[in-house]
Design an enzyme around this catalytic site. Structure first.
Site, short mmCIF file in Angstrom:
data_model
loop_
_atom_site.label_atom_id
_atom_site.label_comp_id
_atom_site.label_asym_id
_atom_site.label_seq_id
_atom_site.Cartn_x
_atom_site.Cartn_y
_atom_site.Cartn_z
N HIS A 85 -1.75 -4.92 -1.40
CA HIS A 85 -0.87 -5.73 -2.27
C HIS A 85 -0.14 -6.81 -1.46
O HIS A 85 -0.02 -7.95 -1.90
CB HIS A 85 0.15 -4.83 -2.96
CG HIS A 85 -0.47 -3.75 -3.79
ND1 HIS A 85 0.26 -2.68 -4.27
CD2 HIS A 85 -1.75 -3.56 -4.21
CE1 HIS A 85 -0.56 -1.88 -4.94
NE2 HIS A 85 -1.77 -2.39 -4.92
N HIS A 243 -4.89 -5.71 -12.09
CA HIS A 243 -4.54 -5.07 -10.82
C HIS A 243 -5.77 -4.90 -9.94
O HIS A 243 -5.67 -5.07 -8.71
CB HIS A 243 -3.88 -3.71 -11.04
CG HIS A 243 -3.42 -3.12 -9.74
ND1 HIS A 243 -2.26 -3.53 -9.12
CD2 HIS A 243 -4.00 -2.21 -8.90
CE1 HIS A 243 -2.14 -2.90 -7.96
NE2 HIS A 243 -3.18 -2.09 -7.81
N ASP A 247 -6.13 -6.25 -6.16
CA ASP A 247 -6.65 -5.47 -5.03
C ASP A 247 -7.79 -6.20 -4.33
O ASP A 247 -7.87 -6.22 -3.09
CB ASP A 247 -7.16 -4.11 -5.52
CG ASP A 247 -6.05 -3.09 -5.70
OD1 ASP A 247 -4.92 -3.33 -5.23
OD2 ASP A 247 -6.32 -2.04 -6.33
N HIS A 270 -11.68 -0.49 -3.42
CA HIS A 270 -11.45 -0.86 -2.03
C HIS A 270 -12.71 -0.71 -1.17
O HIS A 270 -13.01 -1.57 -0.34
CB HIS A 270 -10.32 -0.02 -1.44
CG HIS A 270 -9.01 -0.21 -2.14
ND1 HIS A 270 -8.41 -1.44 -2.28
CD2 HIS A 270 -8.18 0.68 -2.74
CE1 HIS A 270 -7.28 -1.30 -2.93
NE2 HIS A 270 -7.12 -0.03 -3.23
#
Length: 317
Positions: A85, A243, A247, A270
């Site tokens: 973030h 969101h 990321d 991720h």
């Protein structure tokens, strides 16, 4: 930035500090941001209980675990977790050089989004160096697949993200966010989107040592009835994919330079973001390093010229 790119490197104009809780460790963390010299890059400095300081560069080669968050460093007791973030905020605002000091092993989660980091960087302000910024420009497609997920880079005259997610829960389902990521669009459309999770996963995460600091103050929580538990509800109707895009911006910031191109992913996270970035950087025929031809604050994408990349390969350090 719109159709322009910044021709000079930047840093913050003064130091600023924050404190908060680590979403996974549950520990209180103080974090400070300090101006840095040209070509310093983004460097995390973690103070250990012994008083020693471990420095880790925010580049792809330093990515360790990608389970639930992005972690820099290979040794657990000398690493920095949950950097995504903050990295997204730095990338969106165009901060090239900064030193970040922490007294813990995890960047504080704040409210679960990038908004607090944006506010802090705005308070500090940015200044230009007199040294040119270099960009990584995608010149041919690179694609990876992982199970039912995929990600790819392609040529584009700008910095574009096209992110698709697909969850079985009817609250989320299939959502997409597509757009140019600039400082303005990031502030308006992505910065306030919070991390999210399912109540049914809480006990499993706690047992594995994760989410110890997670709460309704820093996460969107989906209950067993497929409804948002948070009293205030969602900040955006499609906050979940926003969101995931946030990321992705933070994970790709670990290229060590701003990139020019389009990044697409389907059912990513991720790990997929990290693997896609490594695949791009491993193929030297897939990108070129470019910079402005003269010392100017802003230039057009078409004015950028290729330069020798040998001296600018932070991902290899």
């Amino acid at each position: 930035m719109s159709s322009d790119v910044v021709g000079l490197q930047t840093t913050i104009s003064r130091s600023i500090s924050l404190s908060g809780i680590g979403v996974h460790s549950g520990e209180n963390v103080s974090i400070s941001f300090h101006p840095a010299d040209p070509d310093n890059g983004i460097v995390f400095n973690r103070q250990l209980p012994s008083g020693d300081v471990v420095s880790v560069r925010a580049v792809s080669s330093q990515v360790g675990s990608t389970d639930l968050c992005t972690l820099l460093g290979k040794a657990p007791d000398r690493s920095i977790a949950t950097v995504e973030h903050l990295m997204a905020a730095l990338y969106a605002l165009g901060v090239d050089n900064i030193n970040i000091d922490l007294d813990g092993g995890e960047v504080p989660i704040m409210d679960g989004s990038a908004a607090v980091f944006i506010e802090a960087l705005d308070t500090a302000g940015l200044v230009n160096h007199s040294v040119k910024r270099r960009y990584i420009r995608v010149i041919k497609p690179v694609r990876i697949e992982m199970g039912g997920s995929w990600a790819e880079f392609s040529q584009h005259n700008g910095t574009r993200f096209e992110i698709d997610i697909d969850f079985e829960t009817p609250l989320i389902g299939r959502q997409s966010w597509k757009g140019e990521v600039t400082a303005d669009t990031f502030r308006r459309e992505l910065a306030r989107a919070r991390t999210f999770g399912f109540m049914r996963d809480v006990e499993r995460l706690w047992a594995s040592g994760h989410a110890l600091g997670s709460s309704l103050d820093n996460s969107v929580v989906i209950g067993d009835d497929d409804k948002v538990i948070n009293v205030e509800g969602l900040r955006y109707r499609d906050e979940f994919v926003r969101h995931k895009t946030l990321d992705a911006v933070g994970d790709l910031a670990l290229a060590g330079a701003q990139f020019i191109g389009c990044y697409r992913s389907y059912r990513g996270g991720h790990k997929l973001n990290a693997l896609a970035l490594r695949a791009l950087l491993a193929d030297q025929s897939a990108y070129e390093v470019v910079e402005a031809p003269a010392r100017r604050d802003t230039v057009r994408h078409g004015e950028l010229v290729a330069v020798n990349a040998a001296v600018f390969a932070p991902w290899a350090l």
